[in-house]
Design an enzyme around this catalytic site. Structure first.
Site, PDB file in Angstrom:
ATOM      1  N   ASN A 175      77.599 -29.058  60.878  1.00 42.95           N
ATOM      2  CA  ASN A 175      78.559 -29.334  60.183  1.00 42.95           C
ATOM      3  C   ASN A 175      79.097 -30.786  60.251  1.00 42.95           C
ATOM      4  OD1 ASN A 175      79.788 -26.660  58.798  1.00 42.95           O
ATOM      5  ND2 ASN A 175      79.293 -26.278  60.928  1.00 42.95           N
ATOM      6  N   GLU A 176      78.469 -31.504  59.551  1.00 41.94           N
ATOM      7  CA  GLU A 176      78.669 -33.278  59.669  1.00 41.94           C
ATOM      8  C   GLU A 176      80.020 -33.498  59.182  1.00 41.94           C
ATOM      9  OE1 GLU A 176      76.513 -34.450  61.185  1.00 41.94           O
ATOM     10  OE2 GLU A 176      74.342 -34.037  60.855  1.00 41.94           O
TER      11      GLU A 176
END
Ligand code: F6R
Length: 645
Positions: A175-176
């Site tokens: 989850n950037e």
């Protein structure tokens, strides 16, 4: 270094953390261990206890698992518990956080492969209970696949314990930055920094997949218990932002501040930027030993923009350091003491100044001509990190030896190796050129990510040897003083190295015994948990332990320099060697001889500058920092810490 840092924390006990006023900047429960092994054992024990208690109740234990370097020791300990203590995984169901996309299962870079290698193949988990996002689904199937993965987690009853690492972008799973608080399992584009960090394993950033499948933030948040692991200085800044910063999609891990059963397990280096560790005087009373007061005074200068001798009582009082004044007298006395201390770290005589009073110099005056042994983990760290000091040692008449610990062969590109192989073939020196033609053929037909043959590795190693000799000759060292140790731990042909073995240590002992040095210099990259620099340093420490009883060792001092990636903090420095502008240029030229490491090296890291640029920038900055503290204005400086082994 770890032990010294620990003094700054009041308590690192699991149960006690969070009770003290000093954690008031922290928005997340965290526990700091002196090293990653201790932290990993604690986490493995918690997981094992959960598996056992679930089993006693006849329930399945649903684990959310992570890959990467952070959980490796946890998995090792779980495997040990399975093998030695009978811990069974028969009631365990696992869901992995993520997988590169696209990615086949048999690719050694796949998370599927990683999990089987580190855990699943070594315990009695049922294959049908293993879930790793599938990197082979087609683009058309992907959306539905993600929905089904999410559903499978829910239908299992939800994750009991989720293990996480954290990326330098603040990602959890993949989850950037920009990921939504309510995101679920989906495909995602990897951030540039994440690709930079993955580049060494993929032998270059261009080989890193651009996408991944990842559980979402919501998926992670639904877990009943979350443990996030972070080790090493590389993680210290993102850990500070995550634990002390505001919740923001820019740092997705901050979303964990909303989860009420999350613990961050850190080693002291990952925790080193937390306020209570880095600037403990800002959170409560401290024990002011010499090291802490030096650190605080340097910090105070940087904070106020003043040089040491211009600090006044008010500066100390306004910045949480009044107790230092109370304990140790006026700012005037503290300033003078500190100024003298920093001043005395400066020397143009790294091997000691002959016939001079050495009572307040960093090195001994005698013996006047010393035997010096410089250990360089790769064939170039010597000139990158201490080229100026190296030059002074030689020109001041010391017997300087260089020992290159590893061959550095994997950092030579195929293009570079091909160039030398073709030069050799075109020389037509021998009628039988089948050997060199074989090498050329192997390089030309090499598949992506394939491991080089022994012959190609040899060629790449020799290229680095010849570059090193060019540099050491330029600095005036006779060839017989240049030693290529080719430590076996490095010779795997891939990024993953072997553990240190007796042969590595024996080679290190031999070279030290042969030279009987008065000074050893080595790369002191203590924070790098897996890298070659840390392993090379461990090899030295192990050798020194064995050699310590020998009489010549009583006269042998160890100085640590820092590798290409970082520098000592000013308060830590015990010797700093200034360089004139001409010496800066000479050092630059010495680095240039390492041609295979110029112009787009294979292991660039997240700094796109060439090594000579980084080295110059760092040495110039150290000099600027000294100057800002009120000391003389030099062009550049190389810094060292003395290690008492
Ligand atoms: C891995 C994962 C990632 C890593 C993170 C840290 O499954 O989801 O979030 O945990 O990139 O990686 P390491 O542990 O290698 O520093």
């Amino acid at each position: 270094m770890e032990a010294k840092l620990l003094k700054y924390t009041k308590s690192i006990a699991y149960e006690e953390s969070g009770k003290f006023e000093e954690t008031r900047f922290e928005k997340k429960h965290n526990v700091i261990f002196s090293n990653s092994s201790e932290g990993s054992l604690k986490v493995a024990k918690e997981i094992a206890d959960l598996i056992i208690s679930k089993k006693a109740k006849g329930e399945q234990c649903i684990l959310g698992l992570a890959t990467g370097s952070s959980p490796i020791k946890v998995y090792e300990e779980l495997v040990r518990m399975h093998q030695e203590e009978g811990l069974s995984f028969s009631n365990v169901v696992t869901f992995n956080l993520d997988e590169y996309y696209p990615m086949t299962k048999d690719n050694i870079q796949s998370y599927y492969y990683f999990m089987h290698e580190h855990l699943f193949n070594l315990v009695d988990i049922l294959p049908e209970n293993i879930h790793v996002p599938d990197g082979t689904v087609t683009a058309d199937e992907l959306h539905q696949y993600c929905i089904d993965y999410e559903k499978a987690i829910d239908e299992s009853g939800g994750i009991d314990l989720q293990l996480l690492g954290i990326g330098r972008t603040g990602h959890i799973g993949f989850n950037e930055p920009g990921s939504h608080f309510n995101s679920e399992t989906r495909s995602i584009i990897l951030d540039y920094i994440t690709k930079v960090d993955a580049a060494p394993s993929f032998l270059g950033i261009e080989n890193v997949p651009k996408k991944a499948i990842t559980m979402g933030i919501k998926t992670v948040r639904k877990a009943k218990r979350i443990i996030l692991l972070a080790w090493g200085q590389n993680k210290s800044s993102i850990i500070k932002n995550t634990i002390e910063g505001e919740i923001s999609s820019k740092v997705p891990a901050t979303y964990l501040q909303h989860h009420n059963n999350t613990t961050f397990i850190l080693d002291i280096e990952a925790a080193s930027e937390l306020t209570r560790i880095n600037t403990p005087w800002l959170v409560g009373p401290c024990v002011w030993d010499e090291k802490l007061s030096s650190k605080a005074i340097i910090w105070l200068c940087q904070k106020t923009g003043k040089s040491i001798l211009k600090l006044i009582d008010e500066d100390y009082n306004d910045n949480g350091m009044s107790s230092l004044l109370v304990e140790q007298g006026s700012s005037y006395d503290l300033n003078i003491k500190m100024f003298n201390k920093v001043q005395r770290t400066i020397t143009g005589w790294p091997g000691g100044k002959p016939n001079a009073d050495d009572s307040s110099r960093p090195e001994r005056a005698n013996p006047i001509n010393k035997r010096v042994l410089i250990f360089s983990p790769h064939p170039d760290d010597d000139v990158i990190s201490m080229g100026g000091t190296f030059d002074r040692l030689v020109s001041q008449g010391h017997e300087v030896h260089i020992a290159y610990q590893t061959s550095g062969n994997i950092a030579v590109s195929d293009y570079e190796a091909l160039k030398f192989a073709e030069v050799s073939k075109n020389m037509k020196c021998s009628k039988d050129d089948s050997f060199i033609s074989g090498i050329i053929n192997q390089i030309k037909t090499k598949k992506d990510n394939a491991v080089d043959s022994v012959e190609v590795r040899k060629l790449k190693g020799v290229i680095r040897q010849m570059e090193s000799l060019a540099a050491t000759r330029y600095l005036g060292v006779p060839d017989e003083n240049v030693h290529f140790l080719n430590l076996p731990f490095y010779e795997t042909g891939s990024i993953k190295k072997n553990p240190l073995c007796d042969e590595d240590i024996a080679i290190m002992c031999d070279i030290i015994e042969q030279i009987k040095p008065h000074q050893i210099y080595a790369a002191g990259d203590l924070a790098d948990p897996h890298g070659t620099h840390r392993v090379s340093l461990n090899a030295l420490f192990d050798a020194l332990k064995i050699l310590k009883p020998k009489p010549f060792m009583d006269d042998c001092w160890l100085w640590l320099y820092r590798g290409a990636w970082q520098e000592w903090d000013i308060h830590e420095i015990e010797m700093v060697v200034p360089m004139s502008p001409d010496q800066v240029l000479k050092k630059r030229k010495a680095i240039f001889f390492h041609q295979s490491q110029k112009d787009g090296v294979m292991f660039q890291g997240n700094d796109i500058r060439e090594f000579w640029m980084r080295a110059e920038d760092r040495n110039t900055k150290t000099a600027e920092k000294y100057n800002n503290l009120g000391l003389a204005d030099y062009a550049a400086m190389e810094a060292f810490v003395r290690w008492h082994y």
